[in-house]
Design an enzyme around this catalytic site. Structure first.
Site, mmCIF file in Angstrom:
data_model
loop_
_atom_site.group_PDB
_atom_site.id
_atom_site.type_symbol
_atom_site.label_atom_id
_atom_site.label_comp_id
_atom_site.label_asym_id
_atom_site.label_seq_id
_atom_site.Cartn_x
_atom_site.Cartn_y
_atom_site.Cartn_z
ATOM 1 N N GLU A 120 1.446 0.248 -4.926
ATOM 2 C CA GLU A 120 0.972 1.526 -5.428
ATOM 3 C C GLU A 120 2.181 2.448 -5.540
ATOM 4 O O GLU A 120 2.759 2.824 -4.515
ATOM 5 C CB GLU A 120 -0.036 2.147 -4.454
ATOM 6 C CG GLU A 120 -1.348 1.404 -4.355
ATOM 7 C CD GLU A 120 -2.324 2.103 -3.418
ATOM 8 O OE1 GLU A 120 -3.442 2.406 -3.847
ATOM 9 O OE2 GLU A 120 -1.976 2.351 -2.257
ATOM 10 N N ASP A 173 0.839 -1.178 0.000
ATOM 11 C CA ASP A 173 0.000 0.000 0.000
ATOM 12 C C ASP A 173 0.892 1.253 0.000
ATOM 13 O O ASP A 173 1.900 1.294 0.710
ATOM 14 C CB ASP A 173 -0.869 -0.037 1.269
ATOM 15 C CG ASP A 173 -1.898 1.056 1.308
ATOM 16 O OD1 ASP A 173 -2.783 1.045 0.433
ATOM 17 O OD2 ASP A 173 -1.821 1.914 2.211
#
Ligand code: CA
Length: 675
Positions: free
Chosen positions: A385, A356
């Site tokens: 990400e 993340d």
């Protein structure tokens, strides 16, 4: 580096994430720059080890003035049955204590004295088992947590990451609905049940995954997170879990008994084993980039001021948008992340990690993560990400941004390029994209098709989100059109095509996913898209109730045609390595776009995969995408072509039709032919 730096902009720092957390604020400021020179400790016996001589505690906290260890009989409430003053070793920053017996069944916490004050109790940062709500660490014998056959348990072998097909799911979304037919709703064990069906008799659960054909499930955060009260599971509280509490223990609310520390460990392993037995790998979503709390986090209560980043004024920096960010560039935090993923790979046989807000971490940390995991299992897939959700003190050139992915061998990043170009911008619900008839996205879709690698026919200056070929290999790119964040594909299509019918929207969904599943790179889909699930228009459902988030499995019978299409696309991709090339050179050599003037004929892309690309059995494959709401005529090169995708149908054997000459491509559809 300079090239990347000039292209960084504020917009790129937030390329598609919503803040799915309660923002934490803090008044305390304890950062001490001297910390950077403090001794670190990288042993795998941090905090707790049990051997024949007893139970040993080794806690890293170089700046603490005193540390006590509390031993308890219970997971919550009551006083410690014993409190021990720990002994400090200034050479490695470690506080130690030992007990001469194996304390299985007991619990412990640490208490740190800092700046003359005693901080609150903490289970530390390395609790591998915890009681309800993760307040006390538990001492259990992990040898007793392994399911039958665990020693020989293995996930699927992955030769190239472009062979992976990812299915992103949340435990509750997947099984909570009564229509799932699953007994252990919202639990790890839901993924161990075979033979479950919807009221209409369609397969659900693990059988559904097998039927669909995905290679890996990507489970939303499954470590112990903060927001769900594990002592009141009757309340049926929902959360995505991007609020980390104990990074190295499973979440209690997904177990059948959060109060028994071994149960969650056992049940998560049973889930992994069942998926592995079905040939499916397990990828964990990991959120090392921030903690649920600031001063109250286990990091701060253990080594105050160390693990988080701070601005020069001493305040917490907040690249996560959740109130803080961690400091992977500091040695003890870097080692922590690396050792934690290694632990999950070793103890739980996890097959991949999705980071993340990965750009909060530095590229050096991510490179070490990939290298260390490869030593355990070369099939482990790491992606993340490639952006942050706010500014960070970490210099942009050190961030694990998508623009820096070429410097991260063995790591992939999500392509927000293909995502936004195909369906319309993530943050503007009404905005349309290539698949829904908006012109001007053609070049960005092409960037997606070639997995953001350098290609002689792709003009990156026309890219919407990226201006240069940032990926050195298709194995560095994960393609998608939707995920847990933002609107589901169904809701996006309902909002951006308000006057259309669901039938027309389903055609657009098929086209959008055909682009994802035939593009170079690794395809990723959000659970339930294959049956046209929605979330009633809620774009940030991180704490919405099950009534918003749970997948209604009756949709499978209702939208069977959609399911068959997705299943066909996956089978087509698996059967044809031309869609799964492994190097940028292969793509540049074997993928040739037809020259189409997008000004005159917008929303039309056509390309050929030629010369048995990547060892494909098909000599030539022609892929045509028509995103307009009108049929488009396309001239096929001389000869007879067999159709594998046509008019919303897929046949991996290419038996749909024999075509030649000028062919019509239906509105919002793909045509894939071969010869
Ligand atoms: Ca929890």
């Amino acid at each position: 580096m300079n090239k990347t730096m000039t292209l960084l902009s504020a917009a790129l720092l937030m390329a598609g994430t919503v803040t799915s957390c309660q923002k934490t604020t803090s008044t305390r400021s304890v950062y001490d720059r001297q910390f950077e020179n403090y001794p670190t400790y990288n042993g795998d016996d941090l905090e707790l080890s049990v051997d024949s001589t007893g139970t040993h505690f080794r806690m890293w906290s170089p700046k603490a003035e005193e540390v006590t260890l509390n031993l308890y009989d219970t997971e919550l409430n009551g006083d410690p049955y014993k409190t021990i003053n720990m002994t400090f070793n200034p050479e490695n920053g470690i506080w130690t204590a030992s007990e001469p017996t194996q304390l299985y069944g007991k619990y412990y916490t640490f208490k740190v004295k800092h700046d003359g004050k005693w901080l609150a109790e903490t289970p530390g940062v390395w609790a591998k088992a915890v009681g309800a709500n993760g307040k006390r660490a538990a001492i259990i014998d992990f040898a007793n947590t392994n399911p039958e056959g665990w020693a020989s348990d293995k996930g699927p072998q992955v030769d190239n990451f472009t062979d992976v097909i990812i299915y992103e799911m949340h435990h509750r979304d997947f099984s909570m609905s009564p229509t799932s037919g699953i007994a252990n709703k919202g639990k790890f064990l839901a993924l161990t049940e075979n033979g479950t069906v919807s009221p209409e008799g369609e397969k659900t659960g693990i059988d559904h995954l097998k039927e669909l054909g995905v290679t890996h499930v990507h489970i939303l955060p499954s470590y112990d997170y903060n927001s769900v009260d594990e002592t009141n599971l009757q309340a049926n509280t929902y959360n995505w879990g991007y609020d980390p509490q104990n990074y190295n223990a499973p979440e209690g609310s997904y177990s059948t008994n959060p109060s028994d520390p071994a149960t969650r460990v056992k049940e998560m392993k049973e889930m992994v084993k069942a998926l592995h037995d079905a040939g499916i790998g397990v990828i964990m979503d990991v959120v090392y980039n921030h903690t649920a709390e600031n001063d109250g986090s286990n990091f701060e209560l253990t080594a105050p001021g160390y693990y988080h980043r701070h601005w020069d004024d001493g305040s917490y920096s907040d690249a996560s948008g959740c109130g803080n960010e961690t400091a992977s560039d500091l040695q003890q935090m870097r080692d922590y992340i690396i050792n934690s993923v290694k632990y999950w790979a070793d103890e739980y046989h996890i097959d991949g990690f999705r980071f993340d807000l990965m750009a909060i971490h530095d590229t050096e940390t991510m490179n070490q993560v990939a290298a260390e995991l490869k030593k355990i299992n070369p099939s482990i897939f790491v992606y993340g990400e490639g952006w942050t959700a706010g500014d960070s003190p970490l210099p942009a050139e050190q961030r694990a941004l998508k623009e820096n992915v070429a410097n991260m061998e063995g790591i992939a990043v999500f392509s927000d390029d293909i995502r936004d170009a195909v369906k319309g911008h993530y943050s503007n619900a009404e905005d349309r994209g290539f698949a829904t008839g908006k012109p001007g996205n053609e070049e960005t879709v092409k960037i997606g098709i070639v997995a953001s690698t350098a290609h002689p026919q792709v003009d990156y200056s026309k890219g919407n989100n990226s201006k240069f070929p940032y990926a050195a290999s298709p194995q560095m790119i994960v393609n998608y059109v939707s995920c847990h964040d933002d609107l589901t594909l169904t809701d996006k299509l309902r909002k951006s095509m308000p006057d259309a019918t669901d039938e027309e929207r389903m055609s657009a969904a098929k086209l959008a996913q055909t682009i994802v599943f035939t593009s170079q790179g690794t395809p990723f889909m959000f659970a339930g898209e294959e049956i046209f699930r929605d979330k009633k228009g809620v774009h940030n459902s991180y704490q919405s109730p099950d009534s918003i988030n749970a997948i209604d499995w009756s949709l499978k019978a209702a939208n069977r045609d959609q399911m068959d299409y997705y299943k066909g696309l996956i089978a087509l991709r698996k059967a044809h390595p031309a869609f799964r090339m492994t190097t940028a050179d292969q793509i540049a050599k074997h993928l040739v776009f037809d020259e189409i003037d997008s000004e005159k004929t917008p929303n039309l892309i056509s390309y050929t995969l030629k010369d048995n690309a990547n060892g494909d059995s098909w000599k030539e494959i022609k892929v045509i995408f028509n995103g307009s709401d009108q049929a488009q005529s396309v001239e096929l090169p001389q000869g007879i072509w067999q159709a594998a995708v046509k008019d919303g149908k897929v046949d991996p054997e290419a038996g749909l039709a024999n075509l030649s000459g000028t062919v019509s491509v239906a509105p919002r559809s793909a045509l894939i032919v071969k010869r």
